[in-house]
Design an enzyme around this catalytic site. Structure first.
Site, PDB file in Angstrom:
ATOM      1  N   ASP A 190       0.949  -1.590   0.476  1.00  0.00           N
ATOM      2  CA  ASP A 190      -0.285  -0.108   0.077  1.00  0.00           C
ATOM      3  C   ASP A 190       1.138   1.408  -0.304  1.00  0.00           C
ATOM      4  O   ASP A 190       2.235   1.529   0.836  1.00  0.00           O
ATOM      5  CB  ASP A 190      -0.947   0.107   0.773  1.00  0.00           C
ATOM      6  CG  ASP A 190      -1.941   1.183   1.097  1.00  0.00           C
ATOM      7  OD1 ASP A 190      -2.636   1.123   0.665  1.00  0.00           O
ATOM      8  OD2 ASP A 190      -1.801   1.878   2.168  1.00  0.00           O
ATOM      9  N   GLU A 274      -0.884  -1.121  -5.867  1.00  0.00           N
ATOM     10  CA  GLU A 274      -2.023  -0.607  -5.884  1.00  0.00           C
ATOM     11  C   GLU A 274      -2.118   0.509  -7.553  1.00  0.00           C
ATOM     12  O   GLU A 274      -0.977   1.177  -7.438  1.00  0.00           O
ATOM     13  CB  GLU A 274      -3.168   0.289  -4.773  1.00  0.00           C
ATOM     14  CG  GLU A 274      -4.098   0.853  -4.872  1.00  0.00           C
ATOM     15  CD  GLU A 274      -4.314   1.574  -3.560  1.00  0.00           C
ATOM     16  OE1 GLU A 274      -5.379   1.472  -3.458  1.00  0.00           O
ATOM     17  OE2 GLU A 274      -4.115   1.399  -2.540  1.00  0.00           O
ATOM     18  N   ASP A 354      -3.427   1.148   7.143  1.00  0.00           N
ATOM     19  CA  ASP A 354      -1.846   1.264   6.092  1.00  0.00           C
ATOM     20  C   ASP A 354      -1.689  -1.196   5.349  1.00  0.00           C
ATOM     21  O   ASP A 354      -2.207  -1.606   4.424  1.00  0.00           O
ATOM     22  CB  ASP A 354      -0.714   1.622   5.283  1.00  0.00           C
ATOM     23  CG  ASP A 354      -1.344   3.398   5.544  1.00  0.00           C
ATOM     24  OD1 ASP A 354      -2.140   3.765   4.851  1.00  0.00           O
ATOM     25  OD2 ASP A 354      -0.206   4.430   5.930  1.00  0.00           O
TER      26      ASP A 354
END
Ligand SMILES: [Zn+2]
Length: 399
Positions: A190, A274, A354
């Site tokens: 992340d 991501e 996170d």
């Protein structure tokens, strides 16, 4: 796979002069050809590459362009090839055959451009001498600071002069890397705001203090530059200071990103990140931190190294609700504002925002992969995923 190896060059004053001449000639050839293509376009015609090349040969025979004969003809042919590539990228972009940012049509090159480049291919007979110099046609033998060894024979070399007045040689060569021994680990990443990145195993990557300091210094210099009067000698000096500081930040960041991306690829067989809508984010107040953090470079390096070393890499859809899902039970727990760093799910598990997102990215990546390839682990599967829809103007990701 093709790789670039960059090294600093130290040309003598005489060589600098000859390089400047070659940059200039390549620029003129590029601009002449661009003009010819634009004029032909207005007449509703198309000039072929062969025709442009023939026009260059003819131009050398005229008194106005005879000086083009003083520099390497390969460097001039490569300027034509650059124009060709620029047009191809542009056409592919407007017809939607090219992913990524929109490509603008080629524009005229200027002596004021902050970056000057020329390229030599194999048939120009550039060479690395036994004494470790780079021999370029009609320029001579240049001193190179070799920071590592070239693993194979380069197919081309680009000589670059950057805005800070430094020279670089950028070699292109085929990699001969063997795949790394397989690893059992898989990781989701992340890209955070308070930290650079958080891994699904709970580890965090924080951008180092020296980099943050260098970035602060750069911002200060940029402010100083904007206060200087246009066209003044002080403004020119400030511009050079900014260019030098900028180059230093870019180098430091590149080294640091290389180190971390290599470590992640070494340790893990499968890596998911991501797919950030960086362009969307850039319109918000987060812009500064997004650009400074260098995420784009980080994910590109991961992708490149994964394919070099036989690892699997995938990007997870940017609309995947990685922050909202509980990674323990899968419950959707609603949107969370940025200040929520930690939360507890109804199942009783408390999550770091996170780290939870990173775990969800890994889980989503693994699910995607088994759908796409029937459970097979195959590097490069991410490329086969359907083209994602561009978000509407101004849309940003929900954190
Ligand atoms: Zn839960």
């Amino acid at each position: 796979m093709q790789l670039r190896y960059n090294f600093r060059l130290y040309p003598t004053p005489g060589q600098q002069e000859q390089l400047a001449k070659t940059f200039g000639c390549a620029r003129v050839v590029f601009n002449d050809a661009l003009r010819a293509r634009r004029e032909a376009f207005e007449r509703g015609e198309r000039v072929s590459d062969g025709e442009l090349s023939r026009q260059l040969t003819e131009a050398k025979k005229t008194p106005e362009r005879a000086w083009l004969g003083d520099v390497s003809s390969v460097a001039l042919q490569q300027a034509l090839a650059d124009l060709n590539t620029a047009y191809r990228n542009f056409f592919q972009s407007v017809t939607g055959r090219r992913r990524g940012a929109e490509v603008r049509p080629p524009r005229f090159r200027s002596r004021k451009d902050s970056r000057q480049t020329i390229r030599f291919t194999k048939n120009s007979r550039f060479a690395v001498t036994s004494g470790g110099k780079l021999r370029l046609p009609k320029i001579g033998e240049l001193t190179v600071r070799w920071s590592r060894e070239l693993p194979s024979e380069p197919s081309s070399v680009t000589v670059i002069k950057d805005a800070a007045g430094r020279y670089f040689a950028s070699f292109v060569l085929e990699t001969t890397d063997a795949p790394l021994p397989p690893s059992d680990s898989e990781v989701g990443i992340d890209l955070g705001l308070s930290t650079f990145a958080v891994l699904s195993d709970g580890r965090t990557i924080v951008s180092p203090r020296f980099l943050r300091q260098a970035e602060r210094r750069l911002r200060k210099l940029q402010k100083a530059l904007s206060r200087k009067k246009k066209g003044s000698a002080n403004r020119l000096k400030a511009r050079i200071r900014v260019a030098k500081a900028h180059a230093r930040v870019a180098d430091t960041r590149r080294d640091w990103i290389n180190k971390h991306s290599t470590k992640i690829i070494r340790e893990n067989q499968v890596v998911f990140v991501e797919d950030l809508c960086i362009r969307g984010l850039a319109r918000t107040r987060l812009a500064k931190s997004v650009h400074d953090a260098g995420w784009g470079m980080f994910t590109r390096k991961l992708e490149e190294k994964a394919s070099r070393y036989g690892r699997a890499f995938g990007r997870i859809d940017r609309f995947f609700p990685s922050t909202r899902l509980c990674s323990a039970c899968g419950t959707q727990s609603g949107r969370k504002p940025l200040y929520v760093r930690e939360w507890t799910c109804t199942c009783g598990v408390t999550h770091d925002r996170d780290a939870n997102a990173a775990k969800n990215i890994l889980a989503a990546g693994l699910a995607d992969k088994s759908n796409a390839c029937g459970g097979d682990v195959s590097p490069g599967f991410a490329r086969q995923s359907p083209v994602k829809q561009e978000p509407a103007e101004g849309t940003t990701r929900c954190w």
